[in-house]
Design a protein around this motif. Structure first.
Motif, PDB file in Angstrom:
ATOM      1  N   THR A   1      49.565  77.674  85.867  1.00  0.00           N
ATOM      2  CA  THR A   1      49.501  77.466  84.408  1.00  0.00           C
ATOM      3  C   THR A   1      48.539  76.330  84.089  1.00  0.00           C
TER       4      THR A   1
ATOM      5  N   ASP B   1      54.961  60.354  78.400  1.00  0.00           N
ATOM      6  CA  ASP B   1      56.164  61.166  78.598  1.00  0.00           C
ATOM      7  C   ASP B   1      57.354  60.362  78.078  1.00  0.00           C
ATOM      8  N   ILE B   2      58.465  61.070  77.861  1.00  0.00           N
ATOM      9  CA  ILE B   2      59.666  60.383  77.401  1.00  0.00           C
ATOM     10  C   ILE B   2      60.576  60.020  78.582  1.00  0.00           C
TER      11      ILE B   2
ATOM     12  N   CYS C   1      51.456  69.379  76.148  1.00  0.00           N
ATOM     13  CA  CYS C   1      52.145  70.008  77.288  1.00  0.00           C
ATOM     14  C   CYS C   1      53.619  69.611  77.299  1.00  0.00           C
ATOM     15  N   ALA C   2      54.188  69.445  76.111  1.00  0.00           N
ATOM     16  CA  ALA C   2      55.610  69.075  76.058  1.00  0.00           C
ATOM     17  C   ALA C   2      56.341  70.093  75.192  1.00  0.00           C
TER      18      ALA C   2
ATOM     19  N   GLY D   1      55.154  66.719  82.787  1.00  0.00           N
ATOM     20  CA  GLY D   1      56.169  67.469  83.532  1.00  0.00           C
ATOM     21  C   GLY D   1      55.549  68.412  84.555  1.00  0.00           C
ATOM     22  N   HIS D   2      56.157  69.588  84.681  1.00  0.00           N
ATOM     23  CA  HIS D   2      55.717  70.530  85.712  1.00  0.00           C
ATOM     24  C   HIS D   2      54.270  70.970  85.539  1.00  0.00           C
ATOM     25  N   VAL D   3      53.826  71.129  84.285  1.00  0.00           N
ATOM     26  CA  VAL D   3      52.423  71.504  84.049  1.00  0.00           C
ATOM     27  C   VAL D   3      51.557  70.242  83.961  1.00  0.00           C
TER      28      VAL D   3
ATOM     29  N   ASN E   1      59.427  60.991  85.398  1.00  0.00           N
ATOM     30  CA  ASN E   1      58.317  61.952  85.436  1.00  0.00           C
ATOM     31  C   ASN E   1      56.977  61.223  85.502  1.00  0.00           C
TER      32      ASN E   1
ATOM     33  N   ALA F   1      49.330  73.564  77.249  1.00  0.00           N
ATOM     34  CA  ALA F   1      50.251  74.594  77.736  1.00  0.00           C
ATOM     35  C   ALA F   1      51.446  74.839  76.830  1.00  0.00           C
ATOM     36  N   ALA F   2      51.799  73.866  75.996  1.00  0.00           N
ATOM     37  CA  ALA F   2      53.057  73.991  75.242  1.00  0.00           C
ATOM     38  C   ALA F   2      53.051  75.269  74.411  1.00  0.00           C
ATOM     39  N   ASN F   3      54.197  75.926  74.364  1.00  0.00           N
ATOM     40  CA  ASN F   3      54.333  77.147  73.569  1.00  0.00           C
ATOM     41  C   ASN F   3      54.447  76.809  72.093  1.00  0.00           C
TER      42      ASN F   3
ATOM     43  N   SER G   1      53.869  76.623  87.653  1.00  0.00           N
ATOM     44  CA  SER G   1      53.293  75.513  86.869  1.00  0.00           C
ATOM     45  C   SER G   1      51.863  75.168  87.274  1.00  0.00           C
TER      46      SER G   1
END
Ligand code: NAD
Length: 436
Positions: free
Chosen positions: A202, A255-256, A296-297, A233-235, A260, A318-320, A199
C-alpha cells in the motif's frame, strides 16, 4: 416510537427478535426499479433506501443476520457485481443508529466498486459491516471467535455473492475465524494460504501516486521534496522508509501514539525525519508547508475548515475517504490549485494484495507488481497521470474524473462469468435463504 432508522443497533436487534427475524435482506429488483425487503415489517427501510439520494445507488443486495450467540448485527453489502462477485473488507465499528450503519455500508461498498474497477480487478464492489453494539466486549477473544465464525456462516449462506476481507476493526485472527466457516473470505493468515499484511505494498502504491503527481506538476521526482505525513502506523512506517530511500529532502510526520513513533525512529530514523507526538484532533500537520501532504491516519480530514489552510502542492495518501464530502471538497482543492490524488486510486494495494488469493501465491507476484509499474494501463502511476491530465484539460476536479472513469469500467461484465452476482441473488430470494 423511534423509526427503524433512528433506532440504535441494540434497539433494532430487539425489534427483530420481537418479530422473530434472524436473517433478512433488501434486494433491488431492476425490472420493477424498486427495493424489495425479505419481510414486510422492514418496508420502511426499503422506502428509506429508495428515497435516498446520497448513498444508495441501486445496490444489488444487502444481507443481514443477528448472530445466535451474543446478538451481533452483521451485514454484507453488495453494490455492483458486473465485474465479478462483490469484494471488500468487513468493518467492525460502533454505530449510533441504523441509518449510520446503513449509510456506512452503502457508501463503502460503492467505494469498493470504484476502487476495484479503476484497478482493473475482475471483482465487483462490496463491504461488510458488523456493529460493535454495547452488549459486546470487543476485547473478549472467545466472543470475537463466535461472532466472526457466525459471520463466516453468513458468507456461506449468501453463496459467495459477497467475498469478505479485513478492514478497520477486524484483524487476521478474526478473518481466520470467518474462514473456518466459509470459503468466501480473503486476507486470511499466510499460514492458511493467505497473502499477509498489505501495508508495504500500500505504501509503495502511495509513492507511485506521488511520483505521477510530481511528474505531472513539474516533471520532477521525490528527490529533494518535503513531505508531510499524518499517521506513522502500518502504512506510514514503510512510506517514510521508502521516501527517505528515494532521496526526500525532509519528512515531517506525526502520530498520536508514542510507541508508533518510536517504532518508526528505530526502523528508519534519519536527520531528514522530523517527528512529533500530537493529541487526537490536532490536525496542524495538515497546514505544514510541503510539496506533498500524505494523510495516512483517519478520513474526512479534508473539509471546508482545513482546505483553505493547506500549504501543499499535492495531496496523496493512504487514508480512506480523506474528503469529508467527496465532490464538494474535491471542488475546493481544485479551486485552490492543489493536485488531489484520489485515495481510492492510490490505496488500492490492500485489496489488490488479497483479492485473488484463491489463484495461489507467488513471491513477487507479477499480477500484483504490475499495479506498481509505470506503463501498465491500469497501474497506479499510469491512471494517476491520466486522471490529472484529463482533469486539467477538461477543467474537472480529479476525484470527479476518477469517479467518472471508474463508473464506466464498473459497467463492464466479467469476461467469463458475466453478471453472475445477480443470478446468485435471484437464487437466494427464490430459495428464501433467510429461512435456512
Ligand atoms: P494504522 O492504524 O496502522 O495507522 C494509522 C496511524 O495513525 C496510527 O499509528 C495512529 O496512531 C495514527 N493516528 C490516528 N489518528 C491520528 C491523528 N489524528 N493524527 C496523527 N496520527 C493519527 O493504519 P494503517 O494500516 O497504517 O492505515 C492508514 C490509513 O490507510 C487508514 O485510513 C486505512 O484505512 C488506510 N488504508 C490502509 C491500507 C493498508 O494496507 N494498511 C490499505 C488501504 C487503506
Amino acid at each position: 416510537m423511534a423509526t427503524l432508522l433512528q433506532m440504535s443497533p441494540e434497539a433494532f436487534i430487539r425489534f427483530l427478535k420481537q418479530n422473530k427475524i434472524r436473517r433478512f435482506h433488501f434486494v433491488f429488483n431492476f425490472a420493477e426499479n424498486k427495493v424489495i425487503p425479505s419481510h414486510k415489517v422492514l418496508q420502511p427501510i426499503a422506502d428509506f433506501l429508495m428515497a435516498d439520494q446520497r448513498d444508495f445507488d441501486k445496490h444489488e443486495g444487502i444481507f443481514f443476520q443477528i448472530t445466535n450467540k451474543h446478538d451481533a448485527l452483521q451485514a454484507g453489502f453488495v453494490h455492483k457485481t458486473n465485474r465479478g462477485n462483490a469484494a471488500g473488507g468487513t468493518r467492525f465499528w460502533p454505530y449510533r443508529s441504523m441509518e449510520d450503519f446503513l449509510r456506512d455500508g452503502l457508501r463503502l461498498s460503492k467505494g469498493m466498486t470504484r476502487k476495484n474497477a479503476l484497478a482493473g480487478l475482475w471483482w465487483g464492489g462490496g463491504k461488510g459491516v458488523v456493529a460493535q453494539s454495547e452488549n459486546l466486549d470487543i476485547h473478549n477473544q472467545e466472543q470475537r471467535r463466535d461472532i466472526f465464525k457466525e459471520y463466516g456462516e453468513l458468507m456461506s449462506a449468501i453463496r459467495g455473492v459477497y467475498i469478505t476481507a479485513e478492514d478497520v476493526g477486524t484483524n487476521p485472527q478474526d478473518i481466520a475465524h470467518i474462514f473456518s466457516e466459509t470459503r468466501f473470505s480473503t486476507c486470511i493468515p499466510p499460514a492458511l494460504g493467505g497473502s499477509g499484511n498489505p501495508s508495504e505494498p500500500t505504501a509503495t502504491g502511495v509513492i507511485r501516486g506521488m511520483e505521477a503527481a510530481l511528474r505531472f506538476m513539474d516533471g520532477g521526482t521525490i528527490e529533494g521534496r518535503t513531505i508531510a505525513i499524518q499517521g506513522m502506523g502500518h502504512v506510514g512506517e514503510p512510506l517514510i522508509r521508502m521516501l527517505l530511500e528515494k532521496g526526500a529532502k525532509k519528512i515531517i510526520a506525526c502520530d498520536i501514539k508514542q510507541e508508533n513513533i518510536d517504532f518508526v525512529l528505530k526502523s528508519c530514523g534519519s536527520d531528514r525525519l522530523e517527528s512529533s507526538l500530537v493529541e487526537i484532533g490536532d490536525n496542524s500537520i495538515l497546514f505544514t508547508e510541503c510539496d506533498v501532504l500524505a494523510p495516512c491516519a483517519t478520513g474526512a480530514i479534508l473539509n471546508p475548515d482545513t482546505i483553505p489552510r493547506l500549504n501543499t502542492k499535492i495531496v496523496c495518501g493512504a487514508a480512506n475517504n480523506q474528503l469529508e464530502d467527496g465532490l464538494r471538497d474535491d471542488d475546493a482543492l481544485f479551486a485552490r490549485g492543489i493536485l488531489y490524488v484520489p485515495d481510492f486510486l492510490v490505496n488500492r494495494m490492500g485489496i489488490v494484495n488479497c483479492a485473488n488469493e484463491q489463484y495461489g501465491y507467488i513471491p513477487n507476484d507479477p499480477y500484483k507488481l504490475r499495479h506498481l509499474e509505470t506503463e501498465w494501463e491500469h497501474s497506479i502511476f499510469h491512471v494517476t497521470f491520466k486522471i490529472l491530465q484529463i482533469s486539467r484539460e477538461q477543467g474537472e476536479p480529479p476525484a470527479h474524473t476518477a469517479i467518472r472513469l471508474a463508473d464506466v469500467q464498473a459497467e463492464h461484465v466479467h469476461p467469463i462469468f458475466g453478471h453472475r452476482g445477480l443470478d446468485i441473488i435471484k437464487s437466494l430470494v427464490e430459495d428464501k435463504w433467510f429461512e435456512e
